[in-house]
Structure formats: C-alpha cells, structure tokens
Write a protein that holds these residues in place. Sequence first.
Motif, PDB file in Angstrom:
ATOM      1  N   GLY A   1      51.852  81.879 113.973  1.00 12.47           N
ATOM      2  CA  GLY A   1      52.547  82.792 112.909  1.00 12.47           C
ATOM      3  C   GLY A   1      52.115  82.123 111.334  1.00 12.47           C
ATOM      4  O   GLY A   1      51.053  81.457 111.293  1.00 12.47           O
ATOM      5  N   GLN A   2      53.097  82.903 110.484  1.00 12.42           N
ATOM      6  CA  GLN A   2      53.001  82.310 109.036  1.00 12.42           C
ATOM      7  C   GLN A   2      53.792  81.149 108.771  1.00 12.42           C
ATOM      8  O   GLN A   2      54.941  81.016 109.209  1.00 12.42           O
ATOM      9  N   ARG A   3      53.097  79.965 108.202  1.00  9.29           N
ATOM     10  CA  ARG A   3      53.855  78.789 108.197  1.00  9.29           C
ATOM     11  C   ARG A   3      54.980  79.118 106.846  1.00  9.29           C
ATOM     12  O   ARG A   3      54.454  79.678 105.932  1.00  9.29           O
TER      13      ARG A   3
ATOM     14  N   ARG B   1      63.366  91.664 115.759  1.00 10.16           N
ATOM     15  CA  ARG B   1      62.995  91.096 116.573  1.00 10.16           C
ATOM     16  C   ARG B   1      63.495  89.502 116.707  1.00 10.16           C
ATOM     17  O   ARG B   1      63.869  89.026 117.544  1.00 10.16           O
ATOM     18  N   ALA B   2      63.768  89.145 115.596  1.00  5.11           N
ATOM     19  CA  ALA B   2      64.325  87.714 115.520  1.00  5.11           C
ATOM     20  C   ALA B   2      65.638  87.693 116.003  1.00  5.11           C
ATOM     21  O   ALA B   2      66.115  86.710 116.666  1.00  5.11           O
TER      22      ALA B   2
ATOM     23  N   SER C   1      57.908  77.033 104.386  1.00  4.85           N
ATOM     24  CA  SER C   1      58.508  75.682 104.064  1.00  4.85           C
ATOM     25  C   SER C   1      60.051  75.603 104.483  1.00  4.85           C
ATOM     26  O   SER C   1      60.585  76.775 104.951  1.00  4.85           O
ATOM     27  N   ARG C   2      60.463  74.467 104.564  1.00  2.92           N
ATOM     28  CA  ARG C   2      61.859  74.024 104.930  1.00  2.92           C
ATOM     29  C   ARG C   2      62.889  75.197 104.073  1.00  2.92           C
ATOM     30  O   ARG C   2      63.916  75.514 104.830  1.00  2.92           O
ATOM     31  N   SER C   3      62.548  75.119 103.053  1.00  2.00           N
ATOM     32  CA  SER C   3      63.588  75.863 101.905  1.00  2.00           C
ATOM     33  C   SER C   3      63.612  77.189 102.172  1.00  2.00           C
ATOM     34  O   SER C   3      64.329  78.222 101.978  1.00  2.00           O
ATOM     35  N   GLN C   4      62.766  77.724 102.717  1.00  2.00           N
ATOM     36  CA  GLN C   4      62.261  79.249 103.088  1.00  2.00           C
ATOM     37  C   GLN C   4      62.592  79.579 104.486  1.00  2.00           C
ATOM     38  O   GLN C   4      62.561  80.792 104.783  1.00  2.00           O
ATOM     39  N   LEU C   5      63.151  78.851 105.139  1.00  2.00           N
ATOM     40  CA  LEU C   5      63.738  79.128 106.599  1.00  2.00           C
ATOM     41  C   LEU C   5      64.548  80.255 106.753  1.00  2.00           C
ATOM     42  O   LEU C   5      65.508  80.627 105.979  1.00  2.00           O
ATOM     43  N   ALA C   6      64.415  81.239 107.769  1.00  3.21           N
ATOM     44  CA  ALA C   6      65.179  82.319 107.904  1.00  3.21           C
ATOM     45  C   ALA C   6      65.204  82.373 109.508  1.00  3.21           C
ATOM     46  O   ALA C   6      64.517  81.829 110.381  1.00  3.21           O
TER      47      ALA C   6
ATOM     48  N   THR D   1      57.305  77.767 111.191  1.00  3.43           N
ATOM     49  CA  THR D   1      56.406  79.155 111.481  1.00  3.43           C
ATOM     50  C   THR D   1      57.201  80.269 111.749  1.00  3.43           C
ATOM     51  O   THR D   1      58.108  80.383 112.421  1.00  3.43           O
ATOM     52  N   ARG D   2      56.914  81.315 111.133  1.00  2.00           N
ATOM     53  CA  ARG D   2      57.479  82.631 111.287  1.00  2.00           C
ATOM     54  C   ARG D   2      56.698  83.710 112.069  1.00  2.00           C
ATOM     55  O   ARG D   2      55.465  83.851 111.736  1.00  2.00           O
ATOM     56  N   VAL D   3      57.132  84.102 113.114  1.00  2.00           N
ATOM     57  CA  VAL D   3      56.210  84.834 114.044  1.00  2.00           C
ATOM     58  C   VAL D   3      56.815  86.302 114.102  1.00  2.00           C
ATOM     59  O   VAL D   3      56.012  86.939 114.886  1.00  2.00           O
ATOM     60  N   GLY D   4      58.048  86.622 113.597  1.00  2.00           N
ATOM     61  CA  GLY D   4      58.427  87.895 113.915  1.00  2.00           C
ATOM     62  C   GLY D   4      57.837  88.748 112.815  1.00  2.00           C
ATOM     63  O   GLY D   4      57.265  88.520 112.091  1.00  2.00           O
TER      64      GLY D   4
END
Length: 371
Positions: free
Chosen positions: A312-314, A258-259, A316-321, A368-371
Amino acid sequence: MAAHRKSKHSPLGGQAVRTAATLALASAATATLFEGSGHAAPQPTTAQVKAEVDRLYQEAEVATEHYNGAKEKADEARAELDRLRDEAARRTERLNTARNELGAVAAAQYRSGGLDPAVRLALTSDPDQYLERAAFAEKAGDRQAVALTSLRRELAAIRQLRSESTDELTALRGHEAELERQKAVVTGKLTEARVLLARLTAEERARYEAATAARGGSGTSARADGAGGTGAAGGSAPVRADRSSGGERTPVVAADGRAAEAIAFARAQLGKPYVWGATGPSAYDCSGLTQAAWRAAGISLPRTTYTQINAGQRVSRSQLAPGDLVFFYSGISHVGLYIGGGQMIHAPRPGSPIRIAPIDEMPFAGATRVG
C-alpha cells in the motif's frame, strides 16, 4: 674408526617414570578442577534470560517470515504445476482424438483402392459422377492437411507444456527445500528459548512473566475493552482517549469503512494463540493475522511482513490512522494492525496470545496504508 657412544640411561626406571607421569596428570586435573570451580560462570539473571529469550524469539520470527514466503512460493509453484499438467492432459486427449480421425480417413482411402485419378476417369462410365467424387476427394484431402497441421500444433504444445512442467517441478523442489530449512531454524530457536526458560526457578519464572506482561503495556485492559467490539477501533464511539506512544493522551478518530472491518476482525481474535506459520482461524502468526483481518475487509494482502509493507501507501509514524499496518525491526520481521492512540493489535510470539499493545514496545520500522 670412531668409537661407539654409549646410550645414556634414565636415573628412573620405567615404572618410576609412569608413576611420576600419573601423579603429574592427577595434580594438573585437580588444579584445573579447583580453578574451574573457582571461576565458574555465574547463573544468568532473570533479566539476562529474558533478553536472550527475546533475542531467540525475534530470530525465530525472522525465520518464520522466510518460512511463510517459501511456503507461499511453494504453493504457487504447486498450483502452476497442476495447471500445466491438466492442460497437457487436455491437449493429449485432443491429440489422440485427431489421430483417430486421421487414421479413419487413411483407412477409408486404403479401402477405396487408391487408384490414380486418370485411371478412374478412363474406367468410369459416368464422367459427371467421377468429377463429383474427385471434388469430394479433394475436399477430404484438404481436411486431412488441416488435421495434420492440428496434430503438429498439439504435439508442439504438449512438448512445451512438459518442458514448463519440468522447470516448475524443479522450482517447487527448491521452494520445499527452503521451507524445510527455515522450519528447522524456527524450531531450533524456539527449542533454545524453551530450554532457557526451563532453567528458571518458579520465582524467576514469575518475575519473567511479570516483565513480559509489563512490556505489553495496557494489553490486558485493552483486551477487556475490545472483546465486546466497542471502542474507537470498533467504530461504535467517535473518539476515545488512549495512551499514545509518547506517553500523552490523545484523541483517536474512529476507523470507518474497510479499516473498521479489518480492526473489528482483529478484535475478534484477541486472546487466540500465536502459532508460527498459522493463518487462522484458531491461531495466527503476526502477518497471518493482518492478512486475515484485511481479507475480512475485502482486500488481499501478500503473506509475509516484508511483502505486506509494500502492499500500500507508505505513511510516517506521525500520519498513522486506524487500520494501518505497522512494522518493526530493521528486517521488517513483525507487523501489527494500528488501532489509534499509539496502540495496535498483534500476534506477539509463542506463549503470548493476540493482544493490544503499544507500538513503542518494539523498534518501529515503518507503516503502510492499504485501505
């Protein structure tokens, strides 16, 4: 007896006094004029104008998100009000039908004479026939009691619906008033920005545009790369080297699922204008773009930046996808769609079309990660 004091006379006559006053005022005005011209505020530099315009645009975006929130609430209140009114109409129709049926039963009883049962038994020549009719009348009475109960129930429900409709109408009017207030704030800020920009000379305006374009980083080249739907975010290449927010070149993992669909939709909007309050398809504001992108991927997001960050799920900047929503400013007033390598697709502001830009061009506030 005290002697009367003589009033003192001015050594100048009335005309002389007036002339002196006029000269004094003229002298003061002249001095002020020279003083003012000698200390006039300097013309703001292009950098100062840019800073002020940026501030106005950012404040306008804050008001835009409040406008979007008020509009969402107004739309919900209007839909609920329509639902309540429709339900009240349906119940009123059922009430009228029950009233008509009850009236028909009452009329039939009236035409039958309404005799006392004991008298009917005494007069009838066939007791069996009387008992049969009496049983039928009792059943009719039971049905009448049920009908009355149903009438009372419908009346109570209609009263409740009308009360709820009144409350919902009051809420709707409040949301509409807030909508108009935020609209006035947005248009006021944008007008101030246009007035400031109009004061720039052609050369100053060119410098301003160059500075604004430079702030967008590799947005122009990224747009050319992304317009065809290729690249990491489009999903057709597994890895792509992009400039990260720290200035280093890092591999970008291709988005999937979906992303990838959300990013593909956002890429297809590159170059379309920013219009505050817009949700597409010809123009978007920042949260309107991210909402539309994830809707294309089958996920419903709320309308505003300050509600999307909780959708969605918060992370961090280092975990961005790729596909994550990235938010900016302390008031969570701007959002973009992360595509990897420190880059995002976003709708920046009036006059700047949807583009790819580095996420470090604005104060990072969260993701935030929503997918």
